[in-house]
Design an enzyme around this catalytic site. Structure first.
Site, PDB file in Angstrom:
ATOM      1  CG  ASP A  93      -2.003   1.042   1.147  1.00 15.06           C
ATOM      2  OD1 ASP A  93      -2.391   1.415   0.024  1.00 15.06           O
ATOM      3  OD2 ASP A  93      -2.473   1.491   2.211  1.00 15.06           O
ATOM      4  CG  HIS A 100      -4.253  10.660   2.740  1.00 14.33           C
ATOM      5  ND1 HIS A 100      -5.321  10.554   3.602  1.00 14.33           N
ATOM      6  CD2 HIS A 100      -3.360   9.698   3.114  1.00 14.33           C
ATOM      7  CE1 HIS A 100      -5.088   9.560   4.458  1.00 14.33           C
ATOM      8  NE2 HIS A 100      -3.912   9.035   4.187  1.00 14.33           N
ATOM      9  CD  GLU A 161      -5.873   4.662   4.917  1.00 13.10           C
ATOM     10  OE1 GLU A 161      -5.205   3.879   4.218  1.00 13.10           O
ATOM     11  OE2 GLU A 161      -5.386   5.409   5.795  1.00 13.10           O
ATOM     12  CD  GLU A 163      -5.415   2.962   0.033  1.00 14.26           C
ATOM     13  OE1 GLU A 163      -4.546   2.420  -0.686  1.00 14.26           O
ATOM     14  OE2 GLU A 163      -5.297   3.125   1.266  1.00 14.26           O
ATOM     15  CG  ASP A 192      -5.523   0.328   3.883  1.00 19.01           C
ATOM     16  OD1 ASP A 192      -5.523  -0.717   4.550  1.00 19.01           O
ATOM     17  OD2 ASP A 192      -4.645   1.208   3.982  1.00 19.01           O
ATOM     18  NE  ARG A 196      -7.498   6.480   9.924  1.00 18.17           N
ATOM     19  CZ  ARG A 196      -6.810   6.216   8.818  1.00 18.17           C
ATOM     20  NH1 ARG A 196      -5.559   5.771   8.903  1.00 18.17           N
ATOM     21  NH2 ARG A 196      -7.354   6.372   7.629  1.00 18.17           N
ATOM     22  CD  GLN A 199      -2.712   4.779  10.978  1.00 18.75           C
ATOM     23  OE1 GLN A 199      -3.893   4.556  10.755  1.00 18.75           O
ATOM     24  NE2 GLN A 199      -1.981   5.493  10.154  1.00 18.75           N
ATOM     25  CE  LYS A 212      -2.960   2.470   7.582  1.00 18.87           C
ATOM     26  NZ  LYS A 212      -3.952   2.919   6.587  1.00 18.87           N
ATOM     27  CB  THR A 216      -7.164  -4.958   2.492  1.00 23.62           C
ATOM     28  OG1 THR A 216      -6.219  -4.633   3.512  1.00 23.62           O
ATOM     29  CG2 THR A 216      -7.063  -3.948   1.351  1.00 23.62           C
ATOM     30  CD  GLU A 314      -7.620  12.666   4.459  1.00 23.93           C
ATOM     31  OE1 GLU A 314      -7.224  13.488   3.633  1.00 23.93           O
ATOM     32  OE2 GLU A 314      -7.782  11.456   4.188  1.00 23.93           O
TER      33      GLU A 314
HETATM   34 MN    MN Z   1      -3.973   2.881   2.878  1.00 22.57          MN
END
Ligand code: MN
Length: 365
Positions: A93, A100, A161, A163, A192, A196, A199, A212, A216, A314
């Site tokens: 990834d 971002h 996420e 993507e 993904d 948080r 993380q 993560k 996925t 975000e």
């Molecule tokens: Mn990602």
């Protein structure tokens, strides 16, 4: 269903109740069974076709187009189960949206905002976990982990996420940006999923790990790359090193992120800083090999506007500014029972609008 006409025909793997897996293409709201074409298409996976290389990919497209034009029997999508369309080899990834990267830095490191020093010199990425790549529709179990010092439990900050993923067909090492189309078979959408709080606690100074790797999700349909119109990428300053030049094609996909029934964002893929060709060149630049079935994702796609971001981190500023959904409830992060769907439209090489196979998942406790 618009966007799935005879000029698109994305590949997938399906089965009927009690039946074996077969390769098919999607036409409108149906599947065309490709086993009648024999050879590389008479299997239960896209891997044999993907491994065969560009010449075979082109021959297969011609055979498929001929079959579709001859009015083949259509199997309604509602009568089939869709599976992972290819066996995922390695999963990588990237982190290639400047918007971002700047947003995340601003939100999570307000004391030292901005891009890291190397960000515009190389496409940053990490190696993910292919064993937990699942097909769209698979329920996502809320992961547990260390949320803070001395605390183990279910994540309270479960995120998405949005993507775009690129699927490697032909193996290689040190793949020049100009050889991108010889090695990359197609495009899928990717979610993904990210925790948080895990993380934030585990992340620094290492790359993403358990925050993560729990799931996925990819779309069940692989759009061949030559189906998509290409556009010029964004201007890159400073000029990248020779092995990252020329930049290669950019793709003008417009993503859509739906949270329960509410459209919350429209991330623009054309705004990505690094191209898929540069990502593959960088990934293999040290002699590392890629093989058939490798999946590499773009990194979260975020545009400059608040309604163009590809993560809820975000969108809600890490939960500090919740969004209101169409049912009147508000959210900072995902709750159990919530579902997310990531879709995309794109311009085809023939100039018409096509729809990529979407990626969805529902959160379970
Ligand atoms: Mn990602």
């Amino acid at each position: 269903m618009s966007g799935f006409g005879p000029r698109h025909l994305p590949y997938g793997v399906f089965s009927r109740p009690g039946g074996e897996r077969r390769v098919g293409v999607r036409l409108w709201s149906s599947v065309v069974d490709l086993s009648v074409l024999g050879g590389l298409l008479a299997t239960g996976s896209l891997n044999p076709l993907m491994a065969a290389g560009r010449r075979e990919w082109t021959a297969a497209r011609e055979a498929v187009a001929g079959l579709v034009a001859s009015e083949p029997p259509l199997i309604p999508l509602r009568d089939v189960t869709l599976h992972l369309p290819f066996e995922v080899a390695d999963y990588t990834d990237f982190y290639s949206s400047e918007h971002h990267a700047r947003n995340v830095s601003e939100i999570l490191r307000p004391d030292s905002p901005g891009l890291s020093p190397q960000w515009k010199h190389l496409p940053i990425g990490y190696h993910g976990r292919s064993a937990t790549v699942v097909v769209s529709g698979t329920p996502i179990q809320r992961p547990s982990g260390q949320l803070a010092e001395g605390v183990f439990g279910p994540t309270r900050r479960l995120d998405v996420e949005a993507e775009v993923g690129f699927v490697v067909g032909r193996p290689g090492r040190r793949i020049a940006t100009t050889a991108f189309a010889e090695h990359v078979f197609g495009v899928v959408l990717v979610n993904d999923w990210s925790a948080r709080d895990l993380q934030a606690w585990e992340y620094r100074p290492l790359g993403p790990f358990l925050a993560k790797s729990f799931a996925t999700t990819v779309s069940p349909w692989v759009t061949p790359i030559d189906t998509l119109a290409t556009v010029a990428g964004v201007a890159q300053e400073p000029e990248p090193l020779d092995y990252l030049r020329p930049a290669g094609p950019a793709f003008d996909l417009r993503l859509a992120v739906e949270w329960n029934d509410t459209l919350v964002s429209r991330p623009p893929f054309a705004s990505m800083y690094w191209t898929a060709a540069q990502q593959l060149a960088h990934l293999t630049s040290n002699g590392a090999a890629v093989r058939t079935g490798d999946l590499y994702a773009s990194g979260t796609v975020s545009g400059p506007a608040r309604d163009e971001v590809g993560s809820f981190l975000e969108l809600t500023r890490n939960g500090a500014e919740p969004v209101t959904l169409s049912d009147g409830t508000s959210r900072g992060y995902l709750e159990n029972g919530d579902w997310v769907r990531i879709g995309a439209t794109a311009r085809s090489a023939g100039g018409e609008e096509i729809t990529l196979g979407s990626v969805s998942g529902t959160i379970v406790a």
